[in-house]
Design an enzyme around this catalytic site. Structure first.
Site: not given
Ligand code: ARG
Length: 472
Positions: A168, A289, A295, A302, A337
């Protein structure tokens, strides 16, 4: 030779797929559709997978040996071009796959068009992404091992340094600084385990699933899997192009790892605050700072603490992207991605910053010792002593100790500053032997149970952890 392609959208139909299109996309469509700014990071994996695919097509007689060779040679040249910085990526060509294929056509002519036989961008992108993530997980594992090495070195040096342990955030029982750091070695070890386990499911080959249904060409997916270091080809073509749980697992593990880093970061922030003063951070991982000259702010800690939010954000985003998507591929999946790249970048920085901070961190013995003088931190030792010396049930010993603590509070002194006569007013069974258990050093030394904080145990634990985690 550098490629000269403009990054603006063009009024022509896409040369890669626009056969039945009269004109190109609107500027907004081109912008929302393009992923090249994000997925160009996959260029090395894309080329590697394409080379394996071309080699397999040639070996299977689907491509002539001559075309196969020309494609592979051209892909190698493109790799060099990209790595030298000469390659110009084009937004009009949407993504990394079409940028590379278009350049291949410029270089080797019509044979380039045969590379896409028996595959689709759907299985292609899933393959590239898995290759990338596999490497990234391996790099992350090494970075986490380095953090563990930093923690272990500090833990060994300070295996016997007592500090207040908290529950705690209230002083609870003395622990050693080394023992405290070893807790993070264990957490990081489980993080590595989780990532290693997730890696097994990353390491399966989608390529050969083609768009979604497989292909009529006599391909050899096992050969491609072997060549790219995958454990096996994925068993179902629909699953192969649409599965992203491998990425979700990475992000979930990343988020859990982020929570561990944030806890250590928070402790460092607390320890470094002058009110605690338990550690001194190096100049290398703090900042001053612009207004307050005294500081030394724990900015790196952080930021590591804060970045957990990005990791959970990425996990949340991808979970929502995938939820409810019908099979098989949908463009939604292109959004995967950015989340994974951001999480990986975030972790690379955070883990390295943490390792640096830990290596430089100087525990402050005096401040820790001073803090140990408050909060009756050896009260449990007194209760344990009553159990052992007078065979009192622990519950009763706890009660008696509580009264002795109250007495010390009233007298505004530490437990070991009470006299034996004081203690005897609470319970006649007290003897002077009790004073031997009231110091923090004896408190930690006594905790020799498995996993306990006694310095002998901590030193052993460091050795064992080096074997378990560093193969040393
Ligand atoms: N740039 C696309 C992706 O990252 C690649 C696949 C695209 N496929 C499609 N059927 N348009 O998903």
């Amino acid at each position: 030779m550098a490629k000269k392609t403009s990054t603006s959208s063009r009024p022509h139909a896409n040369p890669m797929w626009g056969g039945h299109y009269a004109a190109g996309p609107s500027a907004i469509m081109a912008e929302i559709n393009a992923s090249i700014d994000v997925d160009k990071r996959l260029y090395a994996q894309d080329i590697r997978a394409s080379k394996a695919h071309a080699g397999m097509l040639a070996a299977q007689g689907i491509l002539s040996a001559k075309d196969g060779k020309a494609i592979i040679k051209g892909l190698d040249a493109i790799l060099r071009e990209i790595e030298s910085g000469a390659f110009v990526f084009s937004t009009a060509l949407e993504d990394v796959h079409m940028n590379i294929e278009a350049r291949l056509r410029e270089m080797i002519g019509d044979a380039a068009g045969r590379l896409h036989t028996a595959r689709s961008r759907n299985d292609q992108v899933a393959t590239d992404f898995r290759l990338w993530l596999r490497d990234t997980m391996d790099e992350l594992d090494a970075a986490l091992q380095d953090l563990q090495a930093a923690l272990l070195d500090k833990a060994e040096t300070y295996a016997a340094l007592p500090m207040p342990g908290f529950t705690h955030l209230q002083p609870a029982q003395p622990v050693t600084f080394g023992h405290h750091l070893l807790a993070y070695v264990e957490m990081t070890g489980r993080d590595r385990d989780r990532l290693r386990d997730a890696r097994k499911r990353v390491n399966e080959l989608p390529l050969g699933a083609a768009a979604l249904a497989g292909t009529s060409f006599p391909i050899d997916r096992v050969r491609v899997a072997k060549e790219l270091g995958f454990d096996r080809p994925m068993a179902n073509s629909l699953d192969a192009v649409s599965a992203r749980d491998f990425a979700l697992e990475f992000l979930a593990s990343a988020t859990i790892l982020g929570t561990h880093l944030s806890r250590l970061a928070e402790e460092i922030v607390i320890w470094a605050s002058p009110s605690f003063g338990f550690v001194k951070l190096s100049e290398a991982f703090t900042s001053g700072s612009s207004i307050m000259p005294q500081k030394r702010n724990p900015d790196a800690a952080e930021l590591v603490r804060a970045k957990t939010g990005r990791l959970l954000g990425a996990f949340t985003a991808l979970t929502v992207i995938i939820k409810g998507l019908p099979l098989a591929y949908a463009k939604d999946l292109q959004e995967d991605k950015e989340q994974v790249f951001d999480a990986a970048d975030t972790l690379r920085l955070s883990v390295a910053a943490m390792a640096g901070m830990v290596r430089d961190m100087q525990p402050q013995e005096e401040a820790m010792n001073e803090a140990l003088q408050h909060g009756f931190i050896t009260a449990t030792d007194l209760a344990d002593w009553l159990v052992r010396a007078a065979d009192i049930p622990f519950r009763d010993a706890h009660h008696i100790t509580g009264k002795i603590v109250r007495l010390a509070e009233q007298k505004n002194c530490r437990l070991d500053e009470l006299t034996l006569a004081d203690m005897k007013t609470v319970d006649a069974r007290m003897t002077k032997a009790v004073f031997s258990v009231l110091g923090p050093a004896s408190a930690v030394a006594s905790r020799t149970s498995l996993g306990g904080t006694a310095p002998v145990k901590v030193k052993q634990a460091v050795k064992q952890a080096r074997k378990r985690f560093l193969n040393a």
